[in-house]
Design a protein around this motif. Structure first.
Motif, mmCIF file in Angstrom:
data_model
loop_
_atom_site.group_PDB
_atom_site.id
_atom_site.type_symbol
_atom_site.label_atom_id
_atom_site.label_comp_id
_atom_site.label_asym_id
_atom_site.label_seq_id
_atom_site.Cartn_x
_atom_site.Cartn_y
_atom_site.Cartn_z
ATOM 1 N N PHE A 602 0.687 -1.293 0.016
ATOM 2 C CA PHE A 602 -0.040 0.052 0.008
ATOM 3 C C PHE A 602 0.891 1.142 0.014
ATOM 4 O O PHE A 602 0.569 2.160 -0.798
ATOM 5 C CB PHE A 602 -0.885 0.098 1.377
ATOM 6 N N THR A 641 -4.428 -0.555 -9.160
ATOM 7 C CA THR A 641 -4.931 -2.003 -9.159
ATOM 8 C C THR A 641 -5.749 -2.226 -10.264
ATOM 9 O O THR A 641 -6.119 -1.317 -10.973
ATOM 10 C CB THR A 641 -5.391 -2.246 -7.674
ATOM 11 N N ILE A 676 -10.815 -2.411 -5.094
ATOM 12 C CA ILE A 676 -9.902 -1.620 -4.453
ATOM 13 C C ILE A 676 -10.050 -2.598 -2.963
ATOM 14 O O ILE A 676 -8.904 -2.640 -2.331
ATOM 15 C CB ILE A 676 -10.313 -0.396 -4.209
ATOM 16 N N ILE A 677 -11.215 -2.788 -2.572
ATOM 17 C CA ILE A 677 -11.261 -3.416 -1.267
ATOM 18 C C ILE A 677 -10.655 -4.629 -1.215
ATOM 19 O O ILE A 677 -10.112 -5.124 -0.393
ATOM 20 C CB ILE A 677 -12.772 -3.395 -0.736
ATOM 21 N N THR A 679 -8.359 -5.538 -3.245
ATOM 22 C CA THR A 679 -6.734 -5.472 -3.427
ATOM 23 C C THR A 679 -6.311 -5.198 -1.766
ATOM 24 O O THR A 679 -5.268 -5.932 -1.380
ATOM 25 C CB THR A 679 -6.657 -4.240 -4.287
ATOM 26 N N LEU A 680 -6.932 -4.226 -1.201
ATOM 27 C CA LEU A 680 -6.318 -4.194 0.244
ATOM 28 C C LEU A 680 -6.415 -5.271 1.215
ATOM 29 O O LEU A 680 -5.593 -5.462 1.906
ATOM 30 C CB LEU A 680 -7.286 -2.997 0.720
ATOM 31 N N GLY A 683 -3.805 -7.704 0.377
ATOM 32 C CA GLY A 683 -2.396 -7.004 0.590
ATOM 33 C C GLY A 683 -1.781 -6.823 -0.667
ATOM 34 O O GLY A 683 -0.434 -6.903 -0.596
#
Length: 683
Positions: A602, A641, A676-677, A679-680, A683
């Motif tokens: 990140f 991403t 996006i979520i 991907t977060l 990690g």
């Protein structure tokens, strides 16, 4: 070796029928014939079966004549010593026919026998052994007592749930989805009663077999999978009405001369009560969601009023009209967005409905200012509703994706993908994995392969090999697997059914891919996993509205994150942690940027947000391909991403291109947020 005539009645279930015939052709019993009676399907069943299986006898009806009459049609041309009546949405074990024949021939008193039947989740299909419907057996089932006390001899009498499902039993009736009956017995009782169009015909024929002094046995040493009700689901008539009509017909036929008027009245009353409870049960998802929304909206206003006034005077003075009117307004908006029918668990529609409900509430207070106690009440309640109404739907989707709740509708959300393993690492297993990897609309997160033994080489495998069947329970717990896809060429049907039977307690979903086909067979549907057509496709991402909303979203998020992490960004630049990179953009443009030298993904990508602000790249888009590689000719702006980043495996050029095509066709803010979520989370 006795000859077996396998009679299959088909109605618009071509893919399931093909899979059923393939499983029969794998049988170790050789003396059989297959007769397919098609009830006027419009899915090209007759032509497909005729071309693929020229030895199959096909009767093509000009109309849907019903199940019983169709079986009788097949029996008229059958030449076997035994008739195996088999549903088209079944898969049999290789030794099932042989085992049933050996068992029925071991006892001359047996007129009919049926195997153990598994649902697509590996659980026992209760209808494979049951009692005849009487007042005594039906009442516990009508009131759900059989589920509360399945081991009670009285409560579990209808489906015989108190009997060990792994032992042989003499039973009243077996399921019409798979029943082996002696040819002589079938003809002696004149086959099925053709007045039963659909439902009830199996109970009726079983009762008539018993009346001829033949026994009916449940034989669980062999198994089948039954996907249950596939023809019913697409039938162009009221299947529920047909079911209860069949129950009335059964009662009038078999009990009219033995029961008094009062007894028959109560039986028919029980049938009506069961119909009512069944209708309520069918609507339970809608009812529960409506009740939850109403409770949360009411709670939000009660809290907001108490927060603003310190008491409940507005509620008491309006005699409860507040907050009732606001509940009605919000729920009405949700209903108009189909949130209580087709889109029960749509959190995006719930959010949109919440915002629209707020606007409607503001307008209402403008015109009816006697209910406008405070703007703060409306705003506070709106904030709580915005969190709770979409929130419980997100939480429910999470529970479904992890197997804790039954499926309302199969989730294909990127955010709530189902962790999946492929059983079988042969060429067919590789083909299945490659097809799924190129699709981003399946809701499947492919973890890896399992097989009977370790492969000689893993180089050709597109996904990791994670273990063998002996370790399956540990693998499922370790990787939190929700779904298993079987390669039908790597495993025998018996191995697949044994696997399902032995892991039924793990709450898994099981799917099969018929050999060399691009479909997943499962309980809920038939799902295409073949290639994505790219010709004449309308690309969402190139619409002006989508481009505008995407650009605004990029600017808002990037500005927010840059401001939030400004001290850290400055510190990293002072320390010289910024590394220059070049990557390909649209139309062969070379884009220069910076990334931070850190292992935290990140933080590493934060400098790219400056390129997002400049409009060179987007938060979500095509892959960032280093200019050291050949120009990949990307189809849209590169993104920090993208779809290829949400899977924890390396993807090749073909999969990357498929991801691009899928993204530009389906891009919207909801999809961007989910990527996006995800991907977060990864990690």
């Amino acid at each position: 070796m006795p000859k077996v005539s396998i009679i299959i009645v088909s109605f618009n279930v071509r893919s399931y029928l093909v899979s059923a015939i393939d499983s029969i052709l794998k049988s170790n019993y050789s003396n059989y014939e297959i007769i397919v009676v098609d009830n006027n399907s419009y899915d090209n069943t007759v032509d497909i079966v005729s071309d693929k299986y020229p030895k199959v006898n096909i009767i093509s009806n000009d109309e849907n004549v019903g199940f019983g009459k169709a079986v009788n049609q097949g029996a008229k041309i059958a030449s076997g010593d035994y008739f195996l009546i088999l549903n088209p949405d079944t898969i049999i074990e290789e030794d099932m026919i042989n085992d049933l024949i050996e068992y029925i021939e071991s006892n001359k008193n047996i007129g009919m026998v049926g195997p153990k039947i598994l649902n697509s989740d590996g659980s026992l299909q209760l209808s494979c052994k049951r009692s005849f419907p009487t007042i005594k057996t039906a009442l516990p089932k009508i009131f759900g007592l059989d589920k509360l006390f399945p081991k009670s001899k009285w409560m579990g009498r209808y489906n015989l749930t108190y009997l060990d499902p792994d032992d042989n039993h003499i039973v009243d009736a077996i399921s019409g989805s798979c029943m082996l009956i002696k040819e002589g017995v079938f003809r002696k009782i004149n086959g099925f009663d053709e007045r039963f169009f659909m439902f009830g015909e199996d109970i009726d024929i079983c009762l008539r077999v018993w009346k001829e002094n033949y026994q009916i046995h449940y034989y669980p040493k062999t198994k089948i999978i039954h996907y249950k009700g596939k023809s019913v689901n697409i039938a162009p008539y009221d299947s529920k009405r047909a079911f209860y009509h069949a129950m009335d017909l059964y009662v009038d036929k078999h009990y009219s001369s033995t029961l008094g008027v009062l007894s028959k009245f109560f039986i028919h009353l029980g049938i009506r009560l069961n119909k009512f409870l069944s209708t309520v049960s069918d609507k339970k998802s809608m009812i529960i969601s409506l009740i939850l929304d109403s409770i949360f909206i009411t709670g939000a206003f009660v809290f907001a009023i108490d927060f603003r006034f310190g008491n409940f005077t507005p509620i008491l003075s309006s005699q409860g009209f507040v907050p009732f009117i606001y509940v009605a307004l919000w729920v009405s908006v949700y209903a108009m967005l189909n949130l209580y029918s087709r889109y029960i668990l749509s959190y995006s529609r719930a959010f949109i409905g919440t915002v629209l409900g707020f606007l409607v509430a503001v307008l209402f207070t403008y015109f009816f200012n006697q209910f406008a106690y405070s703007r703060l009440v409306i705003i506070t309640a709106f904030a709580i509703i915005t969190f709770l109404i979409p929130g419980w739907r997100v939480f429910t989707r999470y529970l479904i994706s992890r197997g804790y709740l039954g499926v309302i509708s199969q989730s294909k959300s990127l955010l709530f993908s189902r962790k999946t393993i492929i059983a079988g690492s042969d060429e067919e297993g590789i083909r299945i994995a490659e097809n799924i990897l190129k699709r981003f609309d399946t809701g499947l997160d492919i973890i890896g392969y399992v097989d009977k033994r370790y492969p000689k080489s893993e180089e050709k495998l597109p996904i990791p090999f994670i273990g063998i069947f002996k370790e399956i329970r540990q693998l499922i717990n370790t990787h939190k697997v929700n779904e298993v896809i079987f390669s039908s060429s790597a495993l025998k049907n018996k191995e697949i059914l044994d696997f399902m039977d032995s892991t039924r307690d793990l709450r898994l979903t099981y799917r099969m891919v018929p050999n060399e086909q691009d479909i997943l067979l499962g309980k809920s549907n038939i799902e295409d996993i073949g290639g994505i057509p790219f010709i004449n496709i309308e690309y969402n991402i190139f619409h002006k509205l989508h481009r505008f909303s995407k650009r605004i979203f990029d600017i808002i998020i990037s500005v927010f994150v840059i401001i939030l992490f400004a001290p850290l960004i400055i510190w990293f630049f002072i320390l010289g942690k910024a590394i220059k990179i070049d990557f390909w953009g649209e139309n062969a443009e070379i884009i220069s940027s910076r990334i931070f030298d850190t292992k935290i993904k990140f933080l590493k990508d934060i400098p790219l947000l400056f390129n997002v602000l400049l409009g060179k790249i987007s938060l979500v888009g095509s892959s960032l391909i280093d200019t050291k590689n050949a120009n990949p000719h990307i189809l849209c702006k590169p993104g920090i991403t993208g779809l290829d980043r949400i899977r924890n495996i390396k993807v090749g050029p073909d999969t990357r291109k498929a991801a691009e095509h899928y993204y530009i066709q389906n891009q919207n803010l909801k999809l961007d947020i989910e990527i996006i979520i995800k991907t977060l989370i990864n990690g």
